[in-house]
Each structure stands twice: as C-alpha cells, then as structure tokens.
Design a protein around this motif. Sequence first.
Motif, PDB file in Angstrom:
ATOM      1  N   TYR A   8       0.865  -1.183   0.000  1.00  0.00           N
ATOM      2  CA  TYR A   8       0.000   0.000   0.000  1.00  0.00           C
ATOM      3  C   TYR A   8       0.901   1.232   0.000  1.00  0.00           C
ATOM      4  O   TYR A   8       1.837   1.317   0.797  1.00  0.00           O
ATOM      5  CB  TYR A   8      -0.891   0.012   1.246  1.00  0.00           C
ATOM      6  CG  TYR A   8      -1.843  -1.150   1.307  1.00  0.00           C
ATOM      7  CD1 TYR A   8      -3.147  -1.016   0.837  1.00  0.00           C
ATOM      8  CD2 TYR A   8      -1.439  -2.377   1.820  1.00  0.00           C
ATOM      9  CE1 TYR A   8      -4.034  -2.081   0.895  1.00  0.00           C
ATOM     10  CE2 TYR A   8      -2.317  -3.455   1.863  1.00  0.00           C
ATOM     11  CZ  TYR A   8      -3.605  -3.300   1.409  1.00  0.00           C
ATOM     12  OH  TYR A   8      -4.482  -4.358   1.459  1.00  0.00           O
ATOM     13  N   TYR A  70      -1.304  -1.288  -4.185  1.00  0.00           N
ATOM     14  CA  TYR A  70      -2.457  -0.395  -4.109  1.00  0.00           C
ATOM     15  C   TYR A  70      -1.947   1.039  -4.043  1.00  0.00           C
ATOM     16  O   TYR A  70      -1.101   1.367  -3.198  1.00  0.00           O
ATOM     17  CB  TYR A  70      -3.292  -0.698  -2.857  1.00  0.00           C
ATOM     18  CG  TYR A  70      -3.841  -2.098  -2.846  1.00  0.00           C
ATOM     19  CD1 TYR A  70      -5.072  -2.377  -3.421  1.00  0.00           C
ATOM     20  CD2 TYR A  70      -3.125  -3.136  -2.276  1.00  0.00           C
ATOM     21  CE1 TYR A  70      -5.588  -3.664  -3.416  1.00  0.00           C
ATOM     22  CE2 TYR A  70      -3.627  -4.438  -2.261  1.00  0.00           C
ATOM     23  CZ  TYR A  70      -4.852  -4.689  -2.835  1.00  0.00           C
ATOM     24  OH  TYR A  70      -5.356  -5.964  -2.830  1.00  0.00           O
ATOM     25  N   HIS A 127      -7.182   3.623   0.197  1.00  0.00           N
ATOM     26  CA  HIS A 127      -7.091   2.192   0.473  1.00  0.00           C
ATOM     27  C   HIS A 127      -7.131   1.907   1.972  1.00  0.00           C
ATOM     28  O   HIS A 127      -7.211   2.821   2.787  1.00  0.00           O
ATOM     29  CB  HIS A 127      -5.847   1.580  -0.186  1.00  0.00           C
ATOM     30  CG  HIS A 127      -4.564   2.265   0.149  1.00  0.00           C
ATOM     31  ND1 HIS A 127      -4.041   2.310   1.428  1.00  0.00           N
ATOM     32  CD2 HIS A 127      -3.689   2.935  -0.627  1.00  0.00           C
ATOM     33  CE1 HIS A 127      -2.897   2.968   1.415  1.00  0.00           C
ATOM     34  NE2 HIS A 127      -2.670   3.366   0.177  1.00  0.00           N
TER      35      HIS A 127
END
Length: 146
Positions: A8, A70, A127
Amino acid sequence: MLKHVDIYITHTIKGFVADNAQYAYALIYNGVPRYGYGEIDRRITQNRIVLLSMKEALARMLCPCEITLYMNSQYIASAFHNGNAKTWKQNGYEKAGGGKITDADRWEALLKKCDEHVVEVVYCSHHDLTEKLNIGIKRKGNFEGL
C-alpha cells in the motif's frame, strides 16, 4: 507457489506537483506489516513519487513474490493495466512521435524490479492503510503502535 505480498502506497502531494513531499508504504505478508518512509526536499510530481516509492518497496522483496500494489495514481495503474508500461519497455521508453517518455529512467528501473515478480497494480483513491500511513508520515516515519 509464490508468496503473496500486498503493498500500500500513499504520499502527501495534493495535485500534480509539490516543492517537497513525503511518502510511505506498507508491505503486508501473512498479516504482518513492514513500513517504509521517505522525504523529498525538491520539486517532484505525483507520478515520480509513486514510481520512487514502488521501486523502493519492491527492492525490499527478498525473493520472487506475487504482489498486489495499491496506490492513488490512476495514470500509473492504467499504464500497467492497458499495457503501456510493457510497450514503453519494448520500445526503449521512446514515445511514438519520438523522444523519451517522462520519467523514462524511473520507469525502466521500476519495470526491471517488476520483472522479478508477478505484479498487479490497483488504483484506489483511498485504500485500507491510507490513514495509518498518513499518521506515519506525520510522525516522520514512526509507525510504532499503528
């Protein structure tokens, strides 16, 4: 079978460019996070900071993995999904009309790292770890207790 890692990424750039910025990422394997943080003290674009953080996160992989990245860069995620990144690599990072693509050196370094893994890039404006990473950024890379 390859290990699966989720990565992420977030950063502090609002808009396209900033005079300085911070970024953070989390690598999640078996539910355990490992964090990374960086600061840029010069003018930098959103795309460039995402490319930098992606390469840095991928460099921490010790073996080939299946990776889902992400991020909030629709441009970079689209370059992976629509095949532009692969086409740029095949064409020596040249534009169809001539000249190098923007950030060609960063794309080249990133795609070299991607070749070591099976990578999927997912665009999401917000996210699961956005808030935790933003707290870590405010703490200058201190992710303790998150």
